[in-house]
Enzyme design. Structure first.
Site, PDB file in Angstrom:
ATOM      1  N   ILE A 104      17.769 -17.114   1.829  1.00 46.46           N
ATOM      2  CA  ILE A 104      17.427 -16.128   0.804  1.00 46.46           C
ATOM      3  C   ILE A 104      16.463 -15.084   1.363  1.00 46.46           C
ATOM      4  O   ILE A 104      16.386 -13.972   0.843  1.00 46.46           O
ATOM      5  CB  ILE A 104      16.857 -16.789  -0.466  1.00 46.46           C
ATOM      6  CG1 ILE A 104      15.634 -17.658  -0.161  1.00 46.46           C
ATOM      7  CG2 ILE A 104      17.929 -17.592  -1.172  1.00 46.46           C
ATOM      8  CD1 ILE A 104      14.971 -18.213  -1.421  1.00 46.46           C
TER       9      ILE A 104
ATOM     10  N   LYS B 197      15.567 -18.782  -6.626  1.00 43.81           N
ATOM     11  CA  LYS B 197      16.760 -19.618  -6.473  1.00 43.81           C
ATOM     12  C   LYS B 197      16.572 -20.871  -7.345  1.00 43.81           C
ATOM     13  O   LYS B 197      16.206 -21.941  -6.858  1.00 43.81           O
ATOM     14  CB  LYS B 197      16.934 -19.983  -4.993  1.00 43.81           C
ATOM     15  CG  LYS B 197      18.222 -20.693  -4.642  1.00 43.81           C
ATOM     16  CD  LYS B 197      18.281 -20.940  -3.132  1.00 43.81           C
ATOM     17  CE  LYS B 197      19.566 -21.645  -2.739  1.00 43.81           C
ATOM     18  NZ  LYS B 197      19.627 -21.900  -1.270  1.00 43.81           N
TER      19      LYS B 197
ATOM     20  N   ILE C 146      -1.134  -2.878  20.995  1.00 39.45           N
ATOM     21  CA  ILE C 146      -2.500  -2.418  20.774  1.00 39.45           C
ATOM     22  C   ILE C 146      -2.426  -1.111  19.999  1.00 39.45           C
ATOM     23  O   ILE C 146      -1.733  -0.175  20.401  1.00 39.45           O
ATOM     24  CB  ILE C 146      -3.248  -2.194  22.105  1.00 39.45           C
ATOM     25  CG1 ILE C 146      -3.317  -3.495  22.903  1.00 39.45           C
ATOM     26  CG2 ILE C 146      -4.660  -1.665  21.841  1.00 39.45           C
ATOM     27  CD1 ILE C 146      -3.927  -3.320  24.293  1.00 39.45           C
TER      28      ILE C 146
ATOM     29  N   LEU D  68      -3.810  14.267  28.248  1.00 35.36           N
ATOM     30  CA  LEU D  68      -3.852  15.603  27.660  1.00 35.36           C
ATOM     31  C   LEU D  68      -2.521  15.976  27.025  1.00 35.36           C
ATOM     32  O   LEU D  68      -2.494  16.600  25.959  1.00 35.36           O
ATOM     33  CB  LEU D  68      -4.240  16.631  28.735  1.00 35.36           C
ATOM     34  CG  LEU D  68      -4.492  18.053  28.229  1.00 35.36           C
ATOM     35  CD1 LEU D  68      -5.677  18.079  27.265  1.00 35.36           C
ATOM     36  CD2 LEU D  68      -4.733  19.004  29.409  1.00 35.36           C
TER      37      LEU D  68
END
EC number: 4.1.2.25
Length: 270
Positions: A72, A99, A229, A239
């Protein structure tokens, strides 16, 4: 945030691990809370800014009955996935699948699973220095879209020198801002799968690559695991990453350094 609630929608289907469950079928019950801004629908009577809950219940029933799954958890996950796909205005969803006829042979009311997901903004860096570099970037973005990841913004493509000290061809680099309901770890696995599909082979660390997809930020999450990370640890040192970020999100705040991208870019550029 505003919420639409659907409670105890009953469906009959053939999900379950045991052969008898797949042969005889059983009742399942779905409840969900969908969060989205209802202002436009409420004030302008704009139906396109609303979720038609009648149609949604019909769709859930169709989706629920078109396959037979063992777990499920799988069915609940698929309902959440397809709801986000068909209703982009939904920002958050919590779905419970019950269920009640679970074959446990003990007295109980029901067994259920709950899946809770919300959309998040994330930033992904793309790079390529093999083959048709710009085409590689475009293919990667197309594959993100194909997986239901919404592209909010794309930076310009930059030609950059390789980073990391390995002699190789120059790179085409780009950053995209995306919206996704995938948790950070699942998003990372999606990026790795796309790299693999496009033919990336990991042989030399920081070496040539057909495609490179780095997860930079997921909202303001700070995460440290063996696999992931966040934020990406080298953002403030690269840069070309900061240049692309400041083009599309100059005021985004780095959650650890507590500075906007614009300031980090200006500082490194000097």
């Amino acid at each position: 945030m505003d919420q639409l609630q659907i409670k105890d929608l009953e469906m009959f289907a053939y999900h379950g691990l045991f052969p008898s469950e797949k042969e005889l079928g059983q009742k399942f019950v779905v409840s969900a809370i969908l969060s989205y801004d209802m202002t436009k629908a409420a004030t302008d009577l704009d139906l396109t800014a609303s979720v038609h809950y009648g149609e949604l219940c019909q769709q859930w029933t169709t989706w629920f009955q078109e396959t037979s799954e063992d777990l499920i958890e799988t069915v609940a996950y698929k309902l959440v996935e397809r709801t986000f796909e068909f209703y982009p205005l939904v920002q958050e969803m919590k779905l419970e699948l019950k269920k009640p006829w679970a074959p446990v042979h003990l007295s109980l009311d029901t067994c259920s699973v709950t899946i809770h997901r919300r959309k998040q903004r994330a930033f992904i860096a793309l790079g390529s220095n093999m083959g048709d570099k710009q085409a590689n970037l475009k293919q990667a973005i197309d594959k993100l879209r194909a997986r239901g990841i919404h592209i909010l913004k794309e930076s310009s493509v930059l030609a950059t020198e390789p980073w990391g000290g390995v002699e190789q061809d120059s790179f085409a680099n780009q950053v995209v801002e995306v919206e996704t309901w995938l948790p950070a770890q699942d998003l990372l696995e999606t990026l790795l799968a796309i790299e693999s599909e496009l033919g990336r082979v990991r042989e030399v660390h920081w070496g040539p690559r057909l495609i490179d997809l780095d997860l930079l930020f997921v909202e303001d999450q700070i995460l440290y695991t063996d696999d992931l990370i966040l934020p990406h640890p080298y953002i403030a040192e690269r840069l070309f990453v900061l240049e692309s970020l400041q083009e599309i999100a100059p005021h985004f705040i780095h959650p650890i350094l507590k500075q906007p991208i614009r300031n980090l870019y200006d500082a490194l550029k000097k």
